[in-house]
Motif scaffolding. Structure first.
Motif, PDB file in Angstrom:
ATOM      1  N   TRP A   1      -5.267   1.434   5.649  1.00 55.98           N
ATOM      2  CA  TRP A   1      -5.145   0.234   4.650  1.00 55.98           C
ATOM      3  C   TRP A   1      -4.997  -1.214   5.468  1.00 55.98           C
ATOM      4  O   TRP A   1      -4.461  -1.121   6.302  1.00 55.98           O
TER       5      TRP A   1
ATOM      6  N   ILE B   1      -6.127   6.711  -6.647  1.00 55.99           N
ATOM      7  CA  ILE B   1      -6.717   6.254  -5.487  1.00 55.99           C
ATOM      8  C   ILE B   1      -6.114   6.663  -3.995  1.00 55.99           C
ATOM      9  O   ILE B   1      -4.906   6.585  -4.033  1.00 55.99           O
ATOM     10  N   GLU B   2      -6.988   7.068  -3.299  1.00 54.57           N
ATOM     11  CA  GLU B   2      -6.446   7.839  -2.021  1.00 54.57           C
ATOM     12  C   GLU B   2      -7.055   7.399  -0.682  1.00 54.57           C
ATOM     13  O   GLU B   2      -8.405   6.757  -0.919  1.00 54.57           O
ATOM     14  N   LEU B   3      -6.580   7.075   0.314  1.00 53.96           N
ATOM     15  CA  LEU B   3      -7.012   6.668   1.527  1.00 53.96           C
ATOM     16  C   LEU B   3      -8.017   7.607   2.006  1.00 53.96           C
ATOM     17  O   LEU B   3      -7.840   8.688   2.128  1.00 53.96           O
TER      18      LEU B   3
ATOM     19  N   TYR C   1     -11.644   3.932   0.727  1.00 51.77           N
ATOM     20  CA  TYR C   1     -10.855   4.726  -0.265  1.00 51.77           C
ATOM     21  C   TYR C   1     -11.638   5.855  -1.142  1.00 51.77           C
ATOM     22  O   TYR C   1     -12.853   5.474  -1.055  1.00 51.77           O
TER      23      TYR C   1
ATOM     24  N   TRP D   1       0.814  -1.293  -0.197  1.00 52.86           N
ATOM     25  CA  TRP D   1       0.039   0.094   0.015  1.00 52.86           C
ATOM     26  C   TRP D   1       0.916   1.427   0.176  1.00 52.86           C
ATOM     27  O   TRP D   1       1.504   1.527   0.841  1.00 52.86           O
TER      28      TRP D   1
END
Length: 190
Positions: free
Chosen positions: A121, A113-115, A104, A70
């Motif tokens: 994660w 794609i972002e947290l 996400y 990740w």
């Protein structure tokens, strides 16, 4: 973090340029079917070349990439990004899991794609393909493709077909194509 080259899951359903458009570009009569197979192959080659030069997908298709761990964000190759259909990962037991989309967020313009806020994660198994992202990139159909992209493909079609306008200046025939490609490489282009 290592991200794989995008792998094609579903091919595009159509081409951005038709055989009739290629015939007009090459000054072939619309009722002359002599070169249809050759023109179709050239359209495919010209489309591949343009998409390779610009990292653009003209007609919608599904891809996936694999990541070994990740990162802060996952940058997705190929544009324009339409949607992320799934983020999957191998848990510590080696079982493939689908990550909840609440973990996400997808930033379509940035192709990443972002947290999500207040999320973490999940822990993954230590392997080169620990994470798999499935996504769709491209335009819905040929009508939605940028006109300048289709024009660039038609320039290549004429060049590959061996069209000679009588000026014997084949070395400079690609100048217009290169300028269009540069337009699509600008950071301001989606």
């Amino acid at each position: 973090m290592q991200i794989s080259h995008p792998l094609l899951m579903t091919a595009p359903a159509s081409k951005p340029v038709t055989t009739d458009e290629a015939k007009r570009q090459c000054e072939i009569a619309s009722d002359d079917d002599t070169y249809n197979d050759q023109l179709d192959a050239i359209i495919n080659a010209a489309t591949e070349q343009f998409e390779s030069d610009t990292e653009l997908c003209l007609i919608s298709r599904a891809y996936y990439v694999q990541v070994d761990s990740w990162p802060l964000v996952i940058d997705l190759p190929k544009r324009p990004l339409q949607a992320v259909s799934a983020v999957k990962y191998y848990d510590t037991a080696g079982t493939l899991q689908t990550l909840s989309s609440s973990v996400y967020s997808v930033n379509l313009p940035a192709r990443r794609i972002e947290l999500a806020v207040d999320q973490v994660w999940p822990t993954t198994q230590d392997r080169w393909d620990a994470i798999k992202v499935e996504y769709t990139a491209g335009h819905a159909n040929a009508a939605a493709c940028p006109a300048s992209a289709k024009h660039a493909i038609l320039l290549l079609v004429g060049y590959y077909f061996g069209q000679n306008r009588g000026d014997n200046d084949r070395a400079n025939d690609m100048v217009a194509y290169r300028r269009i490609v540069q337009q699509f490489l600008r950071s301001s282009y989606p």
